[in-house]
Design a protein around this motif. Structure first.
Motif, mmCIF file in Angstrom:
data_model
loop_
_atom_site.group_PDB
_atom_site.id
_atom_site.type_symbol
_atom_site.label_atom_id
_atom_site.label_comp_id
_atom_site.label_asym_id
_atom_site.label_seq_id
_atom_site.Cartn_x
_atom_site.Cartn_y
_atom_site.Cartn_z
ATOM 1 N N THR A 64 0.825 -1.202 0.000
ATOM 2 C CA THR A 64 0.000 0.000 0.000
ATOM 3 C C THR A 64 0.860 1.253 0.000
ATOM 4 O O THR A 64 1.829 1.354 0.742
ATOM 5 N N GLU A 65 0.444 2.209 -0.831
ATOM 6 C CA GLU A 65 1.110 3.507 -0.902
ATOM 7 C C GLU A 65 0.079 4.602 -0.685
ATOM 8 O O GLU A 65 -1.138 4.374 -0.816
ATOM 9 N N LYS A 66 0.572 5.785 -0.383
ATOM 10 C CA LYS A 66 -0.307 6.941 -0.203
ATOM 11 C C LYS A 66 -1.212 7.074 -1.426
ATOM 12 O O LYS A 66 -0.761 6.971 -2.564
ATOM 13 N N GLY A 67 -2.500 7.278 -1.174
ATOM 14 C CA GLY A 67 -3.459 7.461 -2.252
ATOM 15 C C GLY A 67 -4.136 6.188 -2.722
ATOM 16 O O GLY A 67 -5.087 6.232 -3.490
ATOM 17 N N LEU A 82 -4.309 3.330 7.224
ATOM 18 C CA LEU A 82 -4.532 4.744 7.522
ATOM 19 C C LEU A 82 -3.220 5.467 7.793
ATOM 20 O O LEU A 82 -3.046 6.614 7.388
ATOM 21 N N ALA A 83 -2.296 4.795 8.452
ATOM 22 C CA ALA A 83 -0.997 5.408 8.755
ATOM 23 C C ALA A 83 -0.211 5.715 7.483
ATOM 24 O O ALA A 83 0.643 6.599 7.478
ATOM 25 N N LYS A 84 -0.531 5.007 6.408
ATOM 26 C CA LYS A 84 0.153 5.242 5.127
ATOM 27 C C LYS A 84 -0.561 6.286 4.276
ATOM 28 O O LYS A 84 -0.224 6.470 3.114
ATOM 29 N N LYS A 85 -1.577 6.950 4.842
ATOM 30 C CA LYS A 85 -2.340 7.989 4.133
ATOM 31 C C LYS A 85 -3.075 7.422 2.920
ATOM 32 O O LYS A 85 -3.196 8.054 1.885
ATOM 33 N N ALA A 86 -3.569 6.204 3.088
ATOM 34 C CA ALA A 86 -4.396 5.580 2.062
ATOM 35 C C ALA A 86 -5.828 5.518 2.578
ATOM 36 O O ALA A 86 -6.077 5.713 3.766
ATOM 37 N N THR A 87 -6.755 5.242 1.699
ATOM 38 C CA THR A 87 -8.167 5.164 2.057
ATOM 39 C C THR A 87 -8.517 3.714 2.356
ATOM 40 O O THR A 87 -8.083 2.807 1.651
ATOM 41 N N VAL A 88 -9.322 3.509 3.402
ATOM 42 C CA VAL A 88 -9.726 2.160 3.783
ATOM 43 C C VAL A 88 -11.241 2.106 3.914
ATOM 44 O O VAL A 88 -11.848 2.955 4.570
ATOM 45 N N ILE A 89 -11.825 1.083 3.293
ATOM 46 C CA ILE A 89 -13.277 0.890 3.329
ATOM 47 C C ILE A 89 -13.587 -0.488 3.907
ATOM 48 O O ILE A 89 -12.950 -1.477 3.554
ATOM 49 N N HIS A 90 -14.583 -0.532 4.763
ATOM 50 C CA HIS A 90 -15.104 -1.801 5.286
ATOM 51 C C HIS A 90 -16.082 -2.366 4.254
ATOM 52 O O HIS A 90 -16.806 -1.599 3.609
ATOM 53 N N ASN A 92 -18.880 -3.499 4.584
ATOM 54 C CA ASN A 92 -20.263 -3.111 4.864
ATOM 55 C C ASN A 92 -20.566 -1.685 4.430
ATOM 56 O O ASN A 92 -21.681 -1.209 4.588
ATOM 57 N N GLY A 93 -19.574 -0.992 3.906
ATOM 58 C CA GLY A 93 -19.850 0.307 3.308
ATOM 59 C C GLY A 93 -19.623 1.511 4.193
ATOM 60 O O GLY A 93 -20.446 2.413 4.243
ATOM 61 N N PHE A 94 -18.507 1.538 4.904
ATOM 62 C CA PHE A 94 -18.140 2.764 5.618
ATOM 63 C C PHE A 94 -16.634 2.945 5.545
ATOM 64 O O PHE A 94 -15.883 1.980 5.402
ATOM 65 N N PHE A 95 -16.221 4.209 5.612
ATOM 66 C CA PHE A 95 -14.803 4.527 5.622
ATOM 67 C C PHE A 95 -14.248 4.355 7.031
ATOM 68 O O PHE A 95 -14.885 4.753 8.006
ATOM 69 N N TYR A 96 -13.073 3.781 7.135
ATOM 70 C CA TYR A 96 -12.334 3.841 8.377
ATOM 71 C C TYR A 96 -11.674 5.214 8.415
ATOM 72 O O TYR A 96 -11.188 5.704 7.394
#
Length: 152
Positions: A64-67, A82-90, A92-96
């Motif tokens: 994983t890289e930023k973005g 999240l620590a890598k400044k990437a987006t994370v989705i569960h 079930n349809g929500f952002f971490y």
């Protein structure tokens, strides 16, 4: 941007493949050797790692890289992403986010303690619904088309 999927038990793999193809985004389905995945789509790559408690998680975190965009139900992996400044989705349809991950990790800790002390809460995990799928798809498309990661 690339999409990395914690694919071992991911219930939305087909939605990810179909939607990513529409936007011509590269997808990496990461799974351990106990699962067999195959996708003929040119934009989908299956990464198989050794079996082990965190093998797939570590492979995803290392790639994983930023973005980037990651799909996982694993709170620990979500924290690393999240620590890598990437987006994370569960699925079930929500952002971490930095705001909600601490609460989720604390609740996971409490649940483990209750299980350890044999004070289970009982109950069951609810079945996946069409609403869960619709929520995921909406959030996933939002993330794919966003100019900036929602949690950056």
């Amino acid at each position: 941007m690339k999409v990395l999927v914690d694919a071992d038990a991911c219930p939305v793999k087909e939605m990810i493949v179909d939607t990513s193809k529409k936007y011509n985004i590269q997808v990496y389905m990461v799974t351990d050797a106990s699962h067999v995945l195959f996708y003929p789509e040119e934009n989908v790559h299956v990464v198989t790692v050794d079996q082990g408690a965190d093998s797939a998680d570590l492979a995803i975190a290392n790639r994983t890289e930023k973005g980037d965009l990651c799909i996982t139900a694993d709170y620990g992996l979500a924290t690393l992403i999240l620590a890598k400044k990437a987006t994370v989705i569960h699925p079930n349809g929500f952002f971490y986010t930095a705001e909600n991950i601490e609460r989720m990790l604390f609740e996971r800790h409490l649940s483990r303690e209750m299980r350890r002390q044999k004070k289970g809460r009982g109950g069951h995990i609810p079945k996946r619904t069409k609403t869960d799928d619709a929520n995921f798809l909406a959030i996933f498309e939002k993330a794919l088309t966003a100019k900036e990661a929602p949690n950056s």
